[in-house]
Design an enzyme around this catalytic site. Structure first.
Site, PDB file in Angstrom:
ATOM      1  CD  GLU A   1      -1.830   2.188   1.334  1.00  0.00           C
ATOM      2  OE1 GLU A   1      -1.583   2.888   0.444  1.00  0.00           O
ATOM      3  OE2 GLU A   1      -2.342   2.887   2.468  1.00  0.00           O
TER       4      GLU A   1
ATOM      5  CB  CYS B   1      -2.265   6.538   1.424  1.00  0.00           C
ATOM      6  SG  CYS B   1      -3.147   5.752   2.485  1.00  0.00           S
TER       7      CYS B   1
END
Length: 526
Positions: A246, A280
């Site tokens: 990720e 993110c």
């Protein structure tokens, strides 16, 4: 997610020195795990895993619930450590880290057994020949986790909990920028009263993480920057270790002309600036319809200027510092490049000199395009660049003009039109009239594509990353010889030539194949 090393004390190179990013005060030290001890930790976890996997889901559930109860009893202490070391306000430490983890621990403690329940599989025509198949799921083994500093508690602790419930042992390396929060994660799972070596905490630096990738793990979960993620993947490839990556995003927000502008502007401000933009899934670029752009921008600027920035231990503070000096430098570089090229800085655009730490004022920019770094590179800071579009087609085209693919959002009163746009956006998650927060919903999958990485965490899809399918096939007609066994000959060839037409279609075709199957029983037995 952007990642940077903490300040290291050169005189004590075997420790990580923790610094409060708001005050620059020294918080403490944590020893770095030696490379030999990393290999030993994985070996111990490997030895402990089979016994742990042999326990019932109920026994594993009890461990997770003990951890959850400990968390609930120590919320204030955990929140304070997160705020002091990461910088986020106390409210965000609670709402974005501790509350979601409490939910995750309960959910997977009670639902993993159902989510991983085995199932019978169809075997087509082979069922008529006495063949059955069953699919079960078993743990992959030893799961390594390398955690980020932006959500240093909830991200690693959630992955640890899911991996444990699936029957794996876990070796965790927290971020080197937040080692004291890593110690809190270790404290949490110590309270779970797990068997020895089922969970092992290895604090350390980049070398520690590199060593972990070179051990005999069965799977690795990494959350961090694109650059480090590529190195992690290359290291895992040497031993064919599968990994979940990720790696961040450049997440777009589309505001259609029919959107509720007051609502959408509030969403943009929170989505861009929560955790000082160090998510993110932060709103990192906004596309607003040209017909409503002026009013929308006016609202965003006004609401941004009302935000209270300061040291996060003050409960009224809404924006804290950047977590690292390196991240502050990235923000400054992007703003200065944009300023030099003619961007309009409508508010912010500078450090907040009222505080000693890594503070940057929440910043709104216009007069930018996709040639600007602020529109193409992940910022991971409190910047909100805004562009306009003329129609839905252009908006989707702009949203998809990126190397990332983590999340996106569409804002509109017309849900049908918004969903139509959402289906065309390349992102792992697209929200409508909301943004950013779905990582906190443990029941839904999290992950993306492109430079956002691959694989998923959370939800059933994320749980499946932590197990491997185990297929058992049984021939209940034994010892009758299979039709395709030796000896070969023209008769076998002719038989399967007919069956290819009659036995591989729908039920009507299969019924037509029965005479051929009966004829096949006249083949010689073994």
């Amino acid at each position: 997610m952007a990642q940077a090393s903490p300040t290291m004390d050169l005189a004590t190179s075997r420790t990580l020195v923790s610094t409060n990013p708001a005050t620059l005060e020294r918080l403490g030290e944590v020893p770095i795990t030696a490379s030999a001890d990393v290999h030993a930790a994985v070996a111990r976890a490997r030895a402990a895993q089979p016994t742990w996997a042999a326990l019932s889901f109920a026994a594993r559930r009890d461990c997770l619930l003990r951890a959850r109860e400990y968390l609930l009893q120590h919320l204030d202490a955990f929140a304070l450590t997160i705020t002091q070391e990461n910088g986020k306000p106390l409210v965000e430490a609670l709402t974005a880290e501790l509350y979601p983890l409490a939910d995750l621990l309960y959910y997977f403690a009670h639902h993993t057994a159902t989510l991983l329940r085995g199932e019978s599989l169809p075997t087509g025509l082979m069922r008529l020949l006495g063949r059955t198949s069953r699919l079960t799921y078993r743990p992959v083994g030893v799961v390594g986790i390398i955690a980020p500093w932006n959500y240093p508690f909830s991200i690693p602790a959630g992955s640890v909990a899911m991996a444990l419930m699936a029957g794996n042992s876990v070796v965790l390396k927290p971020s080197s920028a937040t080692p004291l929060v890593g110690m809190r994660v270790a404290e949490l799972f110590e309270a779970a009263q797990l068997p020895s070596d089922v969970f092992i905490h290895i604090p350390g630096d980049a070398t520690t993480g590199q060593t972990l990738c070179e051990t005999r793990l069965h799977k690795l979960i990494f959350t961090g920057s694109v650059g480090v993620g590529k190195k992690v993947m290359a290291a895992c490839a040497q031993n064919l270790i599968p990994c979940v990556l990720e790696l961040g995003g450049k997440d777009p927000m589309i505001v259609r002309a029919d959107a509720d502008l007051d609502f959408a502007s509030s969403g943009a401000v929170w989505g861009a600036f929560t955790n000082a933009g160090q998510c993110c899934a932060s709103v990192e670029r906004v596309y607003v319809h040209q017909a409503v752009a002026e009013r929308f921008i006016e609202l965003v600027v006004r609401k941004t200027q009302q935000l209270r920035q300061g040291i996060g231990t003050n409960a009224a503070v809404e924006i804290g510092p950047l977590t690292t000096a390196a991240q502050l430098a990235i923000v400054e570089r992007q703003v200065e490049e944009a300023r030099a090229r003619g961007a309009q800085i409508l508010t912010g655009g500078e450090r907040n000199a009222a505080f000693p730490g890594y503070f940057y004022r929440p910043t709104v920019l216009t007069n930018v395009d996709h040639s600007f770094a602020v529109m193409r590179e992940e910022t991971f800071g409190p910047l909100l660049p805004i562009m306009t579009f003329s129609d839905d087609r252009e908006a989707v085209q702009l949203a998809n003009d990126t190397t990332f693919g983590l999340t996106a959002s569409v804002w509109s009163r017309d849900r049908t039109a918004a969903e139509r746009m959402a289906k065309r956006i390349h992102a792992g998650t697209v929200t409508i009239n909301d943004c950013l927060y779905t990582h906190a919903i443990c029941q839904t999958p999290w992950g993306g594509s492109g430079e956002s990485g691959f694989g998923r965490t959370h939800g059933k899809v994320g749980l499946m990353e932590l197990v491997e399918p185990h297929h058992i096939h049984v021939n209940t007609s034994a010892p009758r010889k299979d039709l395709w066994w030796y000896p070969y000959g023209q008769r076998v060839y002719d038989l399967f030539r007919v069956m290819a037409r009659t036995a591989t279609g729908g039920w009507w075709q299969r019924l037509r194949s029965l005479p051929t199957l009966l004829q096949s029983l006249k083949l010689p037995k073994s």
